[in-house]
Design a protein around this motif. Sequence first.
Motif, mmCIF file in Angstrom:
data_model
loop_
_atom_site.group_PDB
_atom_site.id
_atom_site.type_symbol
_atom_site.label_atom_id
_atom_site.label_comp_id
_atom_site.label_asym_id
_atom_site.label_seq_id
_atom_site.Cartn_x
_atom_site.Cartn_y
_atom_site.Cartn_z
ATOM 1 N N ASN A 194 0.820 -1.215 0.000
ATOM 2 C CA ASN A 194 0.000 0.000 0.000
ATOM 3 C C ASN A 194 0.851 1.262 0.000
ATOM 4 N N ASP A 195 1.959 1.189 0.720
ATOM 5 C CA ASP A 195 2.850 2.354 0.802
ATOM 6 C C ASP A 195 4.178 1.917 1.415
ATOM 7 N N THR A 196 5.241 2.565 0.987
ATOM 8 C CA THR A 196 6.546 2.337 1.600
ATOM 9 C C THR A 196 7.366 3.615 1.536
ATOM 10 N N TYR A 197 8.237 3.751 2.497
ATOM 11 C CA TYR A 197 9.129 4.924 2.546
ATOM 12 C C TYR A 197 10.392 4.540 3.286
ATOM 13 N N ILE A 198 11.537 4.945 2.749
ATOM 14 C CA ILE A 198 12.833 4.784 3.398
ATOM 15 C C ILE A 198 13.601 6.087 3.216
ATOM 16 N N LYS A 199 14.185 6.581 4.278
ATOM 17 C CA LYS A 199 14.968 7.801 4.161
ATOM 18 C C LYS A 199 16.032 7.624 3.080
ATOM 19 N N ASN A 200 16.253 8.650 2.315
ATOM 20 C CA ASN A 200 17.068 8.570 1.107
ATOM 21 C C ASN A 200 18.467 7.992 1.350
ATOM 22 N N ASN A 201 19.079 8.341 2.458
ATOM 23 C CA ASN A 201 20.455 7.899 2.724
ATOM 24 C C ASN A 201 20.573 6.413 3.048
ATOM 25 N N TYR A 202 19.430 5.745 3.289
ATOM 26 C CA TYR A 202 19.475 4.360 3.745
ATOM 27 C C TYR A 202 18.821 3.377 2.770
ATOM 28 N N VAL A 203 18.444 3.847 1.599
ATOM 29 C CA VAL A 203 17.710 3.003 0.646
ATOM 30 C C VAL A 203 18.461 1.710 0.344
ATOM 31 N N ASP A 204 19.751 1.801 0.098
ATOM 32 C CA ASP A 204 20.529 0.618 -0.301
ATOM 33 C C ASP A 204 20.727 -0.386 0.831
ATOM 34 N N LEU A 205 20.430 0.007 2.063
ATOM 35 C CA LEU A 205 20.646 -0.882 3.202
ATOM 36 C C LEU A 205 19.435 -1.761 3.498
ATOM 37 N N VAL A 206 18.283 -1.385 2.986
ATOM 38 C CA VAL A 206 17.039 -2.076 3.332
ATOM 39 C C VAL A 206 16.667 -3.064 2.237
ATOM 40 N N LYS A 207 16.500 -4.328 2.612
ATOM 41 C CA LYS A 207 16.120 -5.374 1.676
ATOM 42 C C LYS A 207 14.815 -6.024 2.151
ATOM 43 N N PHE A 208 13.805 -5.965 1.306
ATOM 44 C CA PHE A 208 12.496 -6.511 1.686
ATOM 45 C C PHE A 208 12.557 -8.003 1.979
ATOM 46 N N ASN A 209 13.493 -8.715 1.355
ATOM 47 C CA ASN A 209 13.623 -10.148 1.602
ATOM 48 C C ASN A 209 14.032 -10.459 3.039
ATOM 49 N N ASP A 210 14.578 -9.462 3.736
ATOM 50 C CA ASP A 210 14.964 -9.666 5.132
ATOM 51 C C ASP A 210 13.750 -9.613 6.069
ATOM 52 N N ILE A 211 12.608 -9.207 5.537
ATOM 53 C CA ILE A 211 11.379 -9.160 6.330
ATOM 54 C C ILE A 211 10.648 -10.490 6.140
ATOM 55 N N PRO A 212 10.529 -11.306 7.178
ATOM 56 C CA PRO A 212 9.967 -12.660 7.023
ATOM 57 C C PRO A 212 8.622 -12.701 6.307
ATOM 58 N N LYS A 213 7.736 -11.748 6.586
ATOM 59 C CA LYS A 213 6.406 -11.767 5.971
ATOM 60 C C LYS A 213 6.457 -11.523 4.458
ATOM 61 N N LEU A 214 7.551 -10.910 3.980
ATOM 62 C CA LEU A 214 7.656 -10.585 2.558
ATOM 63 C C LEU A 214 8.560 -11.542 1.800
ATOM 64 N N ASN A 215 9.397 -12.244 2.504
ATOM 65 C CA ASN A 215 10.384 -13.112 1.860
ATOM 66 C C ASN A 215 9.706 -14.214 1.043
ATOM 67 N N GLY A 216 10.090 -14.320 -0.213
ATOM 68 C CA GLY A 216 9.578 -15.367 -1.080
ATOM 69 C C GLY A 216 8.213 -15.102 -1.669
ATOM 70 N N LYS A 217 7.622 -13.943 -1.394
ATOM 71 C CA LYS A 217 6.301 -13.602 -1.905
ATOM 72 C C LYS A 217 6.405 -12.779 -3.195
ATOM 73 N N ILE A 218 5.353 -12.842 -3.997
ATOM 74 C CA ILE A 218 5.209 -11.910 -5.118
ATOM 75 C C ILE A 218 4.721 -10.589 -4.544
ATOM 76 N N LEU A 219 5.428 -9.525 -4.846
ATOM 77 C CA LEU A 219 5.078 -8.196 -4.327
ATOM 78 C C LEU A 219 4.605 -7.305 -5.466
ATOM 79 N N ILE A 220 3.497 -6.612 -5.254
ATOM 80 C CA ILE A 220 2.932 -5.710 -6.257
ATOM 81 C C ILE A 220 2.720 -4.343 -5.615
ATOM 82 N N TYR A 221 3.154 -3.315 -6.316
ATOM 83 C CA TYR A 221 3.008 -1.945 -5.803
ATOM 84 C C TYR A 221 2.602 -1.031 -6.946
#
Length: 284
Positions: free
Chosen positions: A77-104
């Motif tokens: 529905n929505d996502t936001y990451i502060k600009n300086n940290y974008v490359d550090l955040v990986k959605f696959n590290d979030i258990p609920k999202l890992n291995g799922k098809i994601l649509i935005y």
Amino acid sequence: MVQYEKLSNKNFSKLEILINESLNFNKYKNNFIKYYFKSNLFKKSLLKNNLILILLNKQYIGYIWFDYNDIDTIIINDTYIKNNYVDLVKFNDIPKLNGKILIYQTYEDKLTTNILLSNLFIRSKQTKLLKYNIKTKLNINSNVSFRKFNKNKDEFLRCNIQNSIFYDKSRTPLKPKDIRFEEKQSYYNENFCIFILDSNNNEIGYGQIIFNNNIYTIVNLGIISEYRSKGYGENLLIYLINLAYKNNISEIFIRVEENNFKAFNLYKKIGFQMIGDYATWIRA
């Protein structure tokens, strides 16, 4: 180290700060706070379960809000990451999202695009987003009739009309269960779902207004082929604009594919102005 934290009363104020930051980059986004405070206690509990806050060294740097479409597919529905940290955040590290098809689906801004590309999303479809500022009621052909969609009665009819309007061999036909699923979504408003009728009171087209990504948008607008080029499409569009005006909506949006010149010219004729791109992103 990046950490992920479930939304709670304790960190709710941190989310509010992040959402305000996010809206400064892109005001055409779903606003979790508005949805949350309009919801009952049960819905609030579900919303909290589907929002993850992102931390780095105990500093809140972003969030992701999502819903389950089915067991394998998640709608962001929505996502936001502060600009300086974008490359550090990986959605696959979030258990609920890992291995799922994601649509935005989102109005594109540079920051959101960078977040999605960093997480291996692919832009699957892009359209132009147009806006109309509603200042007064528009004139409409008085000989044309309209009626509201009736829940639990018109699902089959709407499917037949939309499948005829948008027929394509590569398109999966709309089914009544798809309509019933839509009727449960927060963006849906039954009072904004409209059929246009011919002189014999037969339904020949359909259109609706939804509230999504913080904006009111006209969607699923169309006339069946044998009635096109007779002014019905323009009248249906004007009727929906007037319906928005009647409900104190001051601006309305519509999306159009760049090569759909006929529709684009109609929207420009009415007074819509192009403001940017709207895209569907998928990570499979």
